[in-house]
Scaffold this motif. Structure first.
Motif, PDB file in Angstrom:
ATOM      1  N   ALA A   1       0.647  -1.163  -0.001  1.00  0.00           N
ATOM      2  CA  ALA A   1      -0.033   0.079  -0.034  1.00  0.00           C
ATOM      3  C   ALA A   1       0.789   1.215   0.051  1.00  0.00           C
ATOM      4  N   LEU A   2       1.746   1.266   0.844  1.00  0.00           N
ATOM      5  CA  LEU A   2       2.845   2.372   0.742  1.00  0.00           C
ATOM      6  C   LEU A   2       3.526   2.572  -0.614  1.00  0.00           C
TER       7      LEU A   2
ATOM      8  N   PHE B   1       0.745   3.968  -3.288  1.00  0.00           N
ATOM      9  CA  PHE B   1       0.124   5.124  -3.042  1.00  0.00           C
ATOM     10  C   PHE B   1       0.431   6.274  -4.069  1.00  0.00           C
TER      11      PHE B   1
ATOM     12  N   ALA C   1      -2.699   7.668  -6.288  1.00  0.00           N
ATOM     13  CA  ALA C   1      -3.592   8.867  -5.477  1.00  0.00           C
ATOM     14  C   ALA C   1      -4.379   9.628  -6.117  1.00  0.00           C
TER      15      ALA C   1
ATOM     16  N   LEU D   1      -7.471   7.660  -6.973  1.00  0.00           N
ATOM     17  CA  LEU D   1      -8.148   7.469  -5.557  1.00  0.00           C
ATOM     18  C   LEU D   1      -9.206   8.673  -5.406  1.00  0.00           C
TER      19      LEU D   1
ATOM     20  N   ARG E   1     -13.247   9.100  -5.972  1.00  0.00           N
ATOM     21  CA  ARG E   1     -13.704   9.000  -4.572  1.00  0.00           C
ATOM     22  C   ARG E   1     -15.209   8.545  -4.299  1.00  0.00           C
TER      23      ARG E   1
ATOM     24  N   PRO F   1      -7.191   1.452  -8.629  1.00  0.00           N
ATOM     25  CA  PRO F   1      -7.645   2.030  -7.230  1.00  0.00           C
ATOM     26  C   PRO F   1      -8.616   0.896  -6.634  1.00  0.00           C
TER      27      PRO F   1
ATOM     28  N   TYR G   1      -6.394  -1.071  -4.856  1.00  0.00           N
ATOM     29  CA  TYR G   1      -5.833  -0.479  -3.675  1.00  0.00           C
ATOM     30  C   TYR G   1      -6.822  -0.655  -2.429  1.00  0.00           C
TER      31      TYR G   1
ATOM     32  N   LEU H   1      -6.632  -2.161   1.300  1.00  0.00           N
ATOM     33  CA  LEU H   1      -6.609  -1.173   2.315  1.00  0.00           C
ATOM     34  C   LEU H   1      -7.647  -2.080   3.514  1.00  0.00           C
TER      35      LEU H   1
END
Length: 295
Positions: A47-48, A51, A55, A58, A62, A186, A189, A193
């Motif tokens: 995940a790190l 990102f 990003a 995402l 959203r 996304p 991802y 999470l």
């Protein structure tokens, strides 16, 4: 579709090699790092790293993500927690070779759940393939004596790996049924999470072995090549070859796994591996061919 090049065929081949390597890594992790630990570290690190690259998407998607957060979380639970978790726990009591052969059943399991959940009727060849694969699985798990299963004479890890395969079969079908309208990255991802929300507390609440230097390569392989590079290669393969032609390469997983495990882990191959593996793969291939010619 235009004619495929050697590079196009290299994409699914490399992906399958990475997946096969993961099965061996799961087995090599036994006694070095606990399942709860590697699962938590793997997805947090992935995940790190991911990102900065996701990003923007995402943020862009959203509202759609939030509207479908339950579906994405459910997919994360099935694919990242249950399927992967079963793999690491199965490795405690069975061989990488067995795990590879059982994993090869995933396409057939997916066909079965497609019939149950999507109403897709299997043809006679798919049904015959299922019976053939189950016979191969019985030979494998019973170590050459299928009836031995009835008396409990099998590795617990084989059963756990089969449960994992069932979870991934449901994952594949629900991925299609829910069809959340966002790009793959996304979506992946958010699933990661969701897995982290479950796995990190589990890791913190469970007594585990300390993370040593010997565990670092295992974590890095699981988090980077397997969790990021393999999905990227697979998506490129599907884009260039089509889903049908790409999925055929999954039949190489048990073969590659057996070769790597024999070299790296000194696992022994027995006649029941060859007979069970051949029956299982034959059943899966029969079902795949019956679903239609490669696109």
């Amino acid at each position: 579709m235009k004619s495929a090049s050697a590079v196009d065929y290299a994409l699914p081949l490399l992906t399958v090699l990475l997946w096969s390597g993961n099965t061996v890594v799961m087995r090599a992790a036994v006694g070095v790092i606990d399942p709860e630990t590697i699962l938590a570290y793997r997805w947090v690190l992935a995940a790190l790293v991911m990102f900065p690259f996701v990003a923007r998407q995402l943020y862009q998607y959203r509202s759609v993500i939030w509207q479908n957060i339950g579906k994405l979380a459910g997919l994360g639970l099935l694919g990242m927690v249950l399927y992967q978790g079963c793999g690491y726990y199965a490795a405690q009591t069975t061989t990488a070779t067995n795990m590879g052969i059982i994993t090869s059943l995933v396409p057939l399991i997916t066909f079965g759940f497609s019939a149950l959940l999507l109403g897709e009727k299997p043809g006679w060849a798919t049904a015959a393939g299922g019976v053939l694969s189950l016979a191969g699985l019985a030979v494998l798990i019973g170590q050459g004596q299928p009836l031995q299963i009835l008396s409990g004479g099998f590795h617990l890890g084989d059963g756990i790996m089969l449960i994992g395969g069932l979870c991934y079969g449901v994952y594949n079908v629900m991925l299609r049924r829910w069809a959340v309208p966002i790009p793959v990255w996304p979506s992946l991802y958010i699933q990661i999470l969701a897995a982290i929300v479950v796995l990190v507390p589990l890791y913190l609440l469970t007594p585990t072995l300390p993370v040593t230097l010997a565990a670092v390569p295992i974590i890095l392989y699981s988090a980077l090549p397997l969790s990021i590079l393999a999905p990227m290669l697979w998506m490129l393969a599907i884009a260039r070859l089509g889903a049908n032609r790409s999925s055929m390469f999954m039949n190489l997983v048990p073969i590659f796994t057996a070769v790597i495990a024999t070299i790296m882990l000194d696992e022994k191959l027995y006649a029941y591996h060859l007979i069970g593996g051949l029956l299982t793969l034959s059943g899966v291939l029969l079902a795949q061919v019956a679903r239609g010619r490669p696109s």
